[in-house]
Design an enzyme around this catalytic site. Structure first.
Site, PDB file in Angstrom:
ATOM      1  N   ARG A 123      50.572 -41.621  -0.659  1.00  0.00           N
ATOM      2  CA  ARG A 123      50.443 -41.473   0.799  1.00  0.00           C
ATOM      3  C   ARG A 123      49.916 -42.740   1.452  1.00  0.00           C
ATOM      4  O   ARG A 123      50.164 -42.988   2.622  1.00  0.00           O
ATOM      5  CB  ARG A 123      49.507 -40.307   1.138  1.00  0.00           C
ATOM      6  CG  ARG A 123      49.796 -39.018   0.407  1.00  0.00           C
ATOM      7  CD  ARG A 123      51.210 -38.525   0.586  1.00  0.00           C
ATOM      8  NE  ARG A 123      51.401 -37.227  -0.042  1.00  0.00           N
ATOM      9  CZ  ARG A 123      52.574 -36.724  -0.380  1.00  0.00           C
ATOM     10  NH1 ARG A 123      53.682 -37.411  -0.167  1.00  0.00           N
ATOM     11  NH2 ARG A 123      52.658 -35.527  -0.925  1.00  0.00           N
ATOM     12  N   ARG A 135      56.187 -37.588 -12.734  1.00  0.00           N
ATOM     13  CA  ARG A 135      54.798 -37.438 -12.266  1.00  0.00           C
ATOM     14  C   ARG A 135      53.873 -37.048 -13.416  1.00  0.00           C
ATOM     15  O   ARG A 135      52.651 -37.057 -13.260  1.00  0.00           O
ATOM     16  CB  ARG A 135      54.748 -36.385 -11.157  1.00  0.00           C
ATOM     17  CG  ARG A 135      55.542 -36.777  -9.915  1.00  0.00           C
ATOM     18  CD  ARG A 135      55.703 -35.594  -8.970  1.00  0.00           C
ATOM     19  NE  ARG A 135      54.416 -35.145  -8.473  1.00  0.00           N
ATOM     20  CZ  ARG A 135      54.229 -33.967  -7.866  1.00  0.00           C
ATOM     21  NH1 ARG A 135      55.245 -33.131  -7.746  1.00  0.00           N
ATOM     22  NH2 ARG A 135      53.045 -33.640  -7.412  1.00  0.00           N
ATOM     23  N   LYS A 157      46.095 -31.257 -12.028  1.00  0.00           N
ATOM     24  CA  LYS A 157      47.055 -30.273 -11.528  1.00  0.00           C
ATOM     25  C   LYS A 157      48.257 -30.218 -12.472  1.00  0.00           C
ATOM     26  O   LYS A 157      48.488 -31.174 -13.224  1.00  0.00           O
ATOM     27  CB  LYS A 157      47.491 -30.626 -10.107  1.00  0.00           C
ATOM     28  CG  LYS A 157      48.112 -32.025  -9.938  1.00  0.00           C
ATOM     29  CD  LYS A 157      48.279 -32.354  -8.471  1.00  0.00           C
ATOM     30  CE  LYS A 157      49.047 -33.639  -8.263  1.00  0.00           C
ATOM     31  NZ  LYS A 157      49.146 -34.041  -6.860  1.00  0.00           N
ATOM     32  N   HIS A 169      58.206 -25.737  -4.542  1.00  0.00           N
ATOM     33  CA  HIS A 169      58.259 -25.901  -3.091  1.00  0.00           C
ATOM     34  C   HIS A 169      59.284 -24.950  -2.478  1.00  0.00           C
ATOM     35  O   HIS A 169      59.112 -24.489  -1.348  1.00  0.00           O
ATOM     36  CB  HIS A 169      58.641 -27.334  -2.718  1.00  0.00           C
ATOM     37  CG  HIS A 169      57.583 -28.340  -3.018  1.00  0.00           C
ATOM     38  ND1 HIS A 169      57.505 -28.995  -4.219  1.00  0.00           N
ATOM     39  CD2 HIS A 169      56.549 -28.789  -2.278  1.00  0.00           C
ATOM     40  CE1 HIS A 169      56.478 -29.826  -4.194  1.00  0.00           C
ATOM     41  NE2 HIS A 169      55.872 -29.717  -3.028  1.00  0.00           N
ATOM     42  N   ASP A 189      47.425 -25.155  -4.724  1.00  0.00           N
ATOM     43  CA  ASP A 189      48.458 -26.061  -4.243  1.00  0.00           C
ATOM     44  C   ASP A 189      48.765 -25.642  -2.803  1.00  0.00           C
ATOM     45  O   ASP A 189      48.278 -24.618  -2.308  1.00  0.00           O
ATOM     46  CB  ASP A 189      49.701 -25.969  -5.139  1.00  0.00           C
ATOM     47  CG  ASP A 189      50.538 -27.238  -5.096  1.00  0.00           C
ATOM     48  OD1 ASP A 189      50.395 -28.034  -4.145  1.00  0.00           O
ATOM     49  OD2 ASP A 189      51.345 -27.448  -6.022  1.00  0.00           O
TER      50      ASP A 189
END
Length: 628
Positions: free
Chosen positions: A171, A232, A262, A275, A348
């Site tokens: 980010r 990831r 996570k 998602h 999450d």
């Protein structure tokens, strides 16, 4: 996760204030005035040896935290359990478009108004929410959030969080230091590098007022089709993943930034993205213990500050049909009681479909708290979720004592991070910490240890500037990860040109049309060698056709898999194939130096690559990698 993707935007200069420690001249309330109830932190006597010396301050801190909780209203307690998004580069004066987005989604104009209304305990920064334009703006926004929260009656500092995993999920972009992603670090295999990543990334985040990072990813990626974890993850070997998770946690802790492992109980073996759907993990309890649990146990042993839940169903751990985020057997029975974890548990993102398929948005936060969660992250409607928890306490479904348990865990975390003493970013230190030459050089050195050479027929690599001076760089140009230069073909061509080649870029995309393939083949005729960037190649795909046509020209072809290393199985006949595991500047620059022979390839596969025609057979095993 929460991997709701990327973006960037604006600053309001001195409106966010905060020239140094304690907010400098920013006009915020002093920590002493707001947290007077916690005064006397250093007054505990340390008589009777080191054990007593350590225990007395800890006991005193616990008493202070419990005093804070006992003085809070129910509404304040509810608010402290939420970590929310907010739009804008400023806590008090965002752009009009961000004001409009806040009004539409959150019912307030600014972050400061949101704090006053809901008394939230934390914020999560996203690029698409325009929170992360540049380091100084981020520091000023962070200080503005702290001032807004501390200005409230019985105000408390907020946790400021983000997803700075590095690699494909970041980010905070340039000029901050960006490191290779987890699977690249897995290819390097160095715990020291993982620790360095956490230490430097943590120092830079702390300098801009971000005190918690939703990293590292502790998932063991054993499914090549995994659409949401993949690179990831550090890899497919649970012991190797565990070692790197623990090392990165240690690095972040050394910089006083909370790390977050996570996605518990393990999101590495799924072909569904949580998602957009509801993944089901079919591992037996025995397999879960040997595979998925290993990195989380290591994270707990390393002193992990926070663990994030996964919106997945694991019938072997809980056959109720609930996602792990809402499962008391998983979060309390296994994570708390069996693994012995008593730190903060955060969901999450509650916007994700995986947690919304069975229950409504008003039930999810209540059920998560009943399961053992401490923090509720980014609900679709903060108002709906906040009122649902408030009403659950008033109606007796949740007790105030249950909220107090989670509040104490959150406050202990804030205390350990020093936020109760001074939550402000020292804005006069930003340029001395963020993106320094030493930090950038460390990222480059680490990246050079990750590039993996998988095929090198006839010792094509390294390319010679004498015999292969003219290089054509073609291939996939996926959207560049936040804060990197992009597109990948352009970055590669520029890097090779700096290394003495004459390189040109021709983007053909992730699904090249016939005309684009023809243009690449024609351009290859004028090159001495071709470098083609591939991105998740599948059998019979246009990318595969492009590579085959380029090989057919007779020109030397080097393929660089810029995301999944599994591409190599779909590229028979290509004389040289490398994997970079992502397409950020630091990874592409390292790959270019390997191609040019400035450094030798040192990475080793952290996952198995199966044969394309027989997935049961391993083509390249974990640990495979060539060098020169």
């Amino acid at each position: 996760m929460p991997d709701t993707s990327t973006g960037s935007r604006g600053s309001r200069g001195s409106r966010e204030g905060g020239a140094g420690r304690g907010g400098g001249t920013g006009g915020g309330p002093s920590r002493r005035a707001v947290l007077a109830a916690t005064a006397g932190a250093g007054a505990a006597m340390t008589v009777g040896g080191t054990a007593h010396a350590a225990a007395a301050p800890a006991a005193a801190t616990e008493r202070r935290l419990r005093a804070i909780v006992s003085g809070m209203t129910l509404q304040e307690k509810v608010g402290q359990l939420f970590v929310t998004r907010v739009y804008g580069a400023s806590a008090t004066a965002p752009d009009q478009a961000d004001i409009d987005a806040n009004l539409k989604e959150l019912g307030v104009r600014t972050a400061a108004e949101l704090v006053a209304k809901y008394r939230v305990g934390g914020f999560i920064y996203f690029t698409w929410a325009n929170n992360t334009k540049n380091p100084h703006q981020i520091a000023e926004l962070s200080n503005g959030l702290q001032r807004a929260s501390l200005a409230q009656p019985r105000g408390l500092p907020v946790l400021v969080t983000t997803d700075q995993e590095h690699g494909i999920v970041c980010r905070v972009g340039k000029p901050a230091t960006l490191f290779p992603g987890a699977m690249a670090i897995g290819a390097g295999g160095s715990r020291a590098d993982a620790r360095t990543l956490g230490r430097i990334s943590g120092a830079e985040l702390r300098a801009i007022g971000i005190n918690q990072d939703y990293s590292p990813d502790a998932d063991v990626n054993v499914n090549p089709a995994n659409p949401v974890i993949g690179v990831r993850s550090f890899g497919a070997d649970p012991a190797a993943v565990a070692a790197l998770v623990a090392a990165e946690v240690q690095g972040y802790r050394s910089s006083r930034v909370a790390a977050t492992a996570k996605h518990f109980p393990g999101h590495g073996d799924t072909a569904v993205d949580s998602h957009y759907g509801f993944p089901v993990i079919t591992h037996s309890r025995e397999l879960w213990e040997k595979l998925d649990a290993v990195p989380f146990r290591a994270a707990v042993a390393a002193g992990i500050d926070c663990i994030m839940t996964a919106h997945i169903m694991v019938p072997a751990l809980d056959d109720s049909g609930d996602p792990a985020t809402l499962s008391r057997p998983i979060l309390t029975g296994i994570l708390r009681e069996e693994l012995g974890y008593d730190g903060v548990v955060v969901t999450d993102s509650l916007q994700m479909q995986g947690v919304r398929t069975k229950y409504g948005d008003d039930r999810v936060p209540v059920l998560a708290l009943k399961a053992g969660v401490d923090q509720l992250l980014d609900p679709p409607s903060l108002d709906v979720a906040w009122n649902a928890v408030l009403n659950a306490v008033r109606g007796g479904e949740l007790t105030e004592a249950r909220l107090d348990e989670s509040l104490l865990r959150v406050l202990r975390l804030k205390s350990r991070l020093g936020l109760l003493d001074d939550p402000y970013a020292a804005t006069d230190r930003v340029d001395r910490v963020v993106g320094t030459p030493a930090h950038l050089a460390a990222a480059d050195r680490i990246a050079e240890r990750t590039t993996t050479l998988l095929v090198n027929e006839g010792r094509l690599l390294p390319l010679s500037r004498r015999s292969h001076r003219r290089v054509l760089v073609v291939g996939a140009d996926p959207a560049s990860p936040s804060g990197t230069t992009g597109p990948p073909t352009g970055v590669l061509a520029a890097a090779l040109t700096r290394l003495g080649f004459t390189a040109t870029a021709l983007s053909t995309g992730t699904a090249p049309a016939a005309a684009a393939i023809d243009a690449a083949v024609t351009a290859a005729g004028g090159a001495d060698a071709v470098v083609v960037a591939t991105y998740n190649v599948t059998a019979g795909s246009a990318q595969q056709t492009l590579v085959q046509r380029l090989v057919g020209t007779g020109r030397p072809v080097v393929a660089l898999a810029v995301r999944n290393p599994y591409d190599v199985a779909q590229l028979p006949g290509v004389p040289a194939v490398l994997a970079s595991y992502s397409w950020t500047d630091v990874e592409l620059g390292a790959a270019a130096r390997v191609i040019a022979g400035r450094v030798a390839p040192r990475g080793r596969l952290p996952v198995d690559v199966a044969r394309a025609d027989d997935p049961a057979q391993v083509l390249y095993p974990v640990g495979y990698g060539l060098t020169y």
